[in-house]
Design a protein around this motif. Structure first.
Motif, PDB file in Angstrom:
ATOM      1  N   LYS A  67      -6.404 -55.898 -18.229  1.00  0.00           N
ATOM      2  CA  LYS A  67      -5.678 -57.148 -18.030  1.00  0.00           C
ATOM      3  C   LYS A  67      -4.352 -56.874 -17.311  1.00  0.00           C
ATOM      4  O   LYS A  67      -3.978 -57.611 -16.385  1.00  0.00           O
ATOM      5  CB  LYS A  67      -5.416 -57.809 -19.387  1.00  0.00           C
ATOM      6  N   ALA A  68      -3.651 -55.806 -17.710  1.00  0.00           N
ATOM      7  CA  ALA A  68      -2.378 -55.454 -17.076  1.00  0.00           C
ATOM      8  C   ALA A  68      -2.583 -55.156 -15.594  1.00  0.00           C
ATOM      9  O   ALA A  68      -1.776 -55.563 -14.751  1.00  0.00           O
ATOM     10  CB  ALA A  68      -1.737 -54.260 -17.781  1.00  0.00           C
ATOM     11  N   ALA A  69      -3.667 -54.466 -15.260  1.00  0.00           N
ATOM     12  CA  ALA A  69      -3.945 -54.147 -13.856  1.00  0.00           C
ATOM     13  C   ALA A  69      -4.111 -55.426 -13.046  1.00  0.00           C
ATOM     14  O   ALA A  69      -3.611 -55.524 -11.916  1.00  0.00           O
ATOM     15  CB  ALA A  69      -5.192 -53.275 -13.745  1.00  0.00           C
ATOM     16  N   ILE A  70      -4.775 -56.397 -13.615  1.00  0.00           N
ATOM     17  CA  ILE A  70      -4.949 -57.682 -12.926  1.00  0.00           C
ATOM     18  C   ILE A  70      -3.587 -58.343 -12.713  1.00  0.00           C
ATOM     19  O   ILE A  70      -3.277 -58.822 -11.609  1.00  0.00           O
ATOM     20  CB  ILE A  70      -5.912 -58.600 -13.711  1.00  0.00           C
ATOM     21  N   VAL A  71      -2.761 -58.377 -13.754  1.00  0.00           N
ATOM     22  CA  VAL A  71      -1.442 -59.003 -13.659  1.00  0.00           C
ATOM     23  C   VAL A  71      -0.575 -58.288 -12.626  1.00  0.00           C
ATOM     24  O   VAL A  71       0.073 -58.929 -11.790  1.00  0.00           O
ATOM     25  CB  VAL A  71      -0.751 -59.039 -15.045  1.00  0.00           C
ATOM     26  N   PHE A  72      -0.567 -56.960 -12.659  1.00  0.00           N
ATOM     27  CA  PHE A  72       0.224 -56.197 -11.693  1.00  0.00           C
ATOM     28  C   PHE A  72      -0.253 -56.492 -10.274  1.00  0.00           C
ATOM     29  O   PHE A  72       0.548 -56.746  -9.382  1.00  0.00           O
ATOM     30  CB  PHE A  72       0.136 -54.697 -11.982  1.00  0.00           C
ATOM     31  N   LYS A  73      -1.555 -56.458 -10.065  1.00  0.00           N
ATOM     32  CA  LYS A  73      -2.102 -56.704  -8.723  1.00  0.00           C
ATOM     33  C   LYS A  73      -1.838 -58.139  -8.263  1.00  0.00           C
ATOM     34  O   LYS A  73      -1.525 -58.360  -7.094  1.00  0.00           O
ATOM     35  CB  LYS A  73      -3.590 -56.369  -8.691  1.00  0.00           C
ATOM     36  N   GLN A  74      -1.951 -59.095  -9.171  1.00  0.00           N
ATOM     37  CA  GLN A  74      -1.672 -60.491  -8.805  1.00  0.00           C
ATOM     38  C   GLN A  74      -0.223 -60.664  -8.360  1.00  0.00           C
ATOM     39  O   GLN A  74       0.081 -61.545  -7.564  1.00  0.00           O
ATOM     40  CB  GLN A  74      -1.953 -61.422  -9.985  1.00  0.00           C
ATOM     41  N   ASN A  75       0.653 -59.824  -8.852  1.00  0.00           N
ATOM     42  CA  ASN A  75       2.065 -59.888  -8.474  1.00  0.00           C
ATOM     43  C   ASN A  75       2.389 -59.006  -7.275  1.00  0.00           C
ATOM     44  O   ASN A  75       3.550 -58.918  -6.886  1.00  0.00           O
ATOM     45  CB  ASN A  75       2.946 -59.550  -9.673  1.00  0.00           C
ATOM     46  N   GLY A  76       1.376 -58.346  -6.704  1.00  0.00           N
ATOM     47  CA  GLY A  76       1.564 -57.620  -5.455  1.00  0.00           C
ATOM     48  C   GLY A  76       1.602 -56.109  -5.549  1.00  0.00           C
ATOM     49  O   GLY A  76       1.703 -55.433  -4.526  1.00  0.00           O
ATOM     50  N   PHE A  77       1.542 -55.538  -6.740  1.00  0.00           N
ATOM     51  CA  PHE A  77       1.572 -54.078  -6.870  1.00  0.00           C
ATOM     52  C   PHE A  77       0.292 -53.470  -6.312  1.00  0.00           C
ATOM     53  O   PHE A  77      -0.768 -54.093  -6.344  1.00  0.00           O
ATOM     54  CB  PHE A  77       1.716 -53.669  -8.343  1.00  0.00           C
ATOM     55  N   THR A  78       0.406 -52.256  -5.812  1.00  0.00           N
ATOM     56  CA  THR A  78      -0.760 -51.506  -5.339  1.00  0.00           C
ATOM     57  C   THR A  78      -0.831 -50.185  -6.102  1.00  0.00           C
ATOM     58  O   THR A  78       0.150 -49.743  -6.711  1.00  0.00           O
ATOM     59  CB  THR A  78      -0.677 -51.210  -3.824  1.00  0.00           C
ATOM     60  N   PHE A  79      -2.005 -49.555  -6.043  1.00  0.00           N
ATOM     61  CA  PHE A  79      -2.232 -48.242  -6.663  1.00  0.00           C
ATOM     62  C   PHE A  79      -2.047 -48.330  -8.180  1.00  0.00           C
ATOM     63  O   PHE A  79      -1.496 -47.421  -8.808  1.00  0.00           O
ATOM     64  CB  PHE A  79      -1.268 -47.208  -6.052  1.00  0.00           C
ATOM     65  N   VAL A  80      -2.461 -49.439  -8.787  1.00  0.00           N
ATOM     66  CA  VAL A  80      -2.231 -49.681 -10.210  1.00  0.00           C
ATOM     67  C   VAL A  80      -3.518 -50.120 -10.903  1.00  0.00           C
ATOM     68  O   VAL A  80      -3.639 -51.261 -11.329  1.00  0.00           O
ATOM     69  CB  VAL A  80      -1.108 -50.717 -10.453  1.00  0.00           C
ATOM     70  N   GLY A  81      -4.446 -49.202 -11.057  1.00  0.00           N
ATOM     71  CA  GLY A  81      -5.668 -49.521 -11.770  1.00  0.00           C
ATOM     72  C   GLY A  81      -5.464 -49.438 -13.277  1.00  0.00           C
ATOM     73  O   GLY A  81      -4.396 -49.054 -13.761  1.00  0.00           O
ATOM     74  N   PRO A  82      -6.499 -49.799 -14.032  1.00  0.00           N
ATOM     75  CA  PRO A  82      -6.374 -49.819 -15.490  1.00  0.00           C
ATOM     76  C   PRO A  82      -6.114 -48.446 -16.111  1.00  0.00           C
ATOM     77  O   PRO A  82      -5.427 -48.356 -17.132  1.00  0.00           O
ATOM     78  CB  PRO A  82      -7.703 -50.402 -15.968  1.00  0.00           C
ATOM     79  N   THR A  83      -6.621 -47.379 -15.534  1.00  0.00           N
ATOM     80  CA  THR A  83      -6.365 -46.044 -16.086  1.00  0.00           C
ATOM     81  C   THR A  83      -4.906 -45.658 -15.872  1.00  0.00           C
ATOM     82  O   THR A  83      -4.234 -45.203 -16.809  1.00  0.00           O
ATOM     83  CB  THR A  83      -7.302 -45.002 -15.452  1.00  0.00           C
ATOM     84  N   LEU A  84      -4.398 -45.843 -14.675  1.00  0.00           N
ATOM     85  CA  LEU A  84      -2.995 -45.541 -14.405  1.00  0.00           C
ATOM     86  C   LEU A  84      -2.088 -46.398 -15.282  1.00  0.00           C
ATOM     87  O   LEU A  84      -1.125 -45.899 -15.867  1.00  0.00           O
ATOM     88  CB  LEU A  84      -2.672 -45.764 -12.928  1.00  0.00           C
ATOM     89  N   LEU A  85      -2.414 -47.671 -15.421  1.00  0.00           N
ATOM     90  CA  LEU A  85      -1.551 -48.538 -16.222  1.00  0.00           C
ATOM     91  C   LEU A  85      -1.623 -48.217 -17.705  1.00  0.00           C
ATOM     92  O   LEU A  85      -0.629 -48.374 -18.414  1.00  0.00           O
ATOM     93  CB  LEU A  85      -1.855 -50.013 -15.956  1.00  0.00           C
ATOM     94  N   TYR A  86      -2.749 -47.715 -18.199  1.00  0.00           N
ATOM     95  CA  TYR A  86      -2.770 -47.306 -19.600  1.00  0.00           C
ATOM     96  C   TYR A  86      -1.883 -46.074 -19.794  1.00  0.00           C
ATOM     97  O   TYR A  86      -1.141 -45.992 -20.774  1.00  0.00           O
ATOM     98  CB  TYR A  86      -4.189 -47.053 -20.099  1.00  0.00           C
ATOM     99  N   SER A  87      -1.924 -45.158 -18.855  1.00  0.00           N
ATOM    100  CA  SER A  87      -1.013 -44.005 -18.917  1.00  0.00           C
ATOM    101  C   SER A  87       0.439 -44.472 -18.857  1.00  0.00           C
ATOM    102  O   SER A  87       1.298 -43.959 -19.575  1.00  0.00           O
ATOM    103  CB  SER A  87      -1.296 -43.040 -17.761  1.00  0.00           C
ATOM    104  N   PHE A  88       0.711 -45.447 -17.991  1.00  0.00           N
ATOM    105  CA  PHE A  88       2.054 -46.016 -17.889  1.00  0.00           C
ATOM    106  C   PHE A  88       2.480 -46.636 -19.221  1.00  0.00           C
ATOM    107  O   PHE A  88       3.594 -46.427 -19.694  1.00  0.00           O
ATOM    108  CB  PHE A  88       2.085 -47.067 -16.770  1.00  0.00           C
TER     109      PHE A  88
END
Length: 180
Positions: free
Chosen positions: A144-165
């Motif tokens: 869900k976070a990856a979708i929100v980040f991407k909807q706001n314009g972020f790139t290189f932010v998949g669900p695995t990277l965002l869980y680590s974040f």
């Protein structure tokens, strides 16, 4: 057989784990740095990223989003020639792009901190474990976070990277408890 934990591989990784990883972070610049470092870490070891961290901080203006967002093509070319850095064009361009998005998010949400912590309703998710090697690489929340980040314009932010974040920035607390 015990699996070696990622933070035991080097003094830099151990120091990072002991003093930074998993602590709730609310400073926009530090949150941006964590995100950028994780982007550079994709496909590499934390040991490599943390060894290069001082050079990355210098190259990316201490990860101050306003300064990074103004980097130009000539800066990218200079960074790609610097052997002290992780010289991956896609990652460098994504860090610069995401700095621009952080500025937009700061305007829209009041701060990058607010945007990030809204993912967990402002409170860390506590998820104790007896074995950090069995933690999922992504979760429904990170998807869900990856979708929100991407909807706001972020790139290189998949669900695995965002869980680590989320783990590194303290949004998810996987503290180690003793086995029963």
């Amino acid at each position: 057989m015990r699996t070696k934990q990622w933070w035991t591989g080097s003094p830099e990784a151990n120091a990072y784990y002991q003093t930074e990883w998993g602590r709730p972070e609310h400073d926009d610049q530090r949150l941006f740095e964590i995100l950028a470092l994780l982007m550079f870490q994709a496909g590499l070891s934390w040991r490599t990223v943390l060894r290069k961290r001082p050079a990355l901080r210098q190259a990316f203006a201490q990860f101050e989003p306003a300064r990074v967002s103004r980097m130009q093509a000539t800066d990218i070319e200079r960074l790609l020639r610097d052997p002290k850095l992780i010289r991956n064009r896609r990652k460098i361009e994504a860090v610069i792009h995401n700095a621009q998005v952080v500025q937009h998010v700061q305007t829209q949400f009041g701060s990058f901190d607010q945007f990030v912590w809204d993912i967990v309703d402002g409170q860390p998710i506590v998820a104790p474990t007896t074995d950090l090697t069995k933690i999922a690489r992504q979760t429904p929340l990170s998807k869900k976070a990856a979708i929100v980040f991407k909807q706001n314009g972020f790139t290189f932010v998949g669900p695995t990277l965002l869980y680590s974040f989320m783990q590194a920035a303290g949004l998810v607390d996987h503290y180690l408890e003793s086995p029963k």
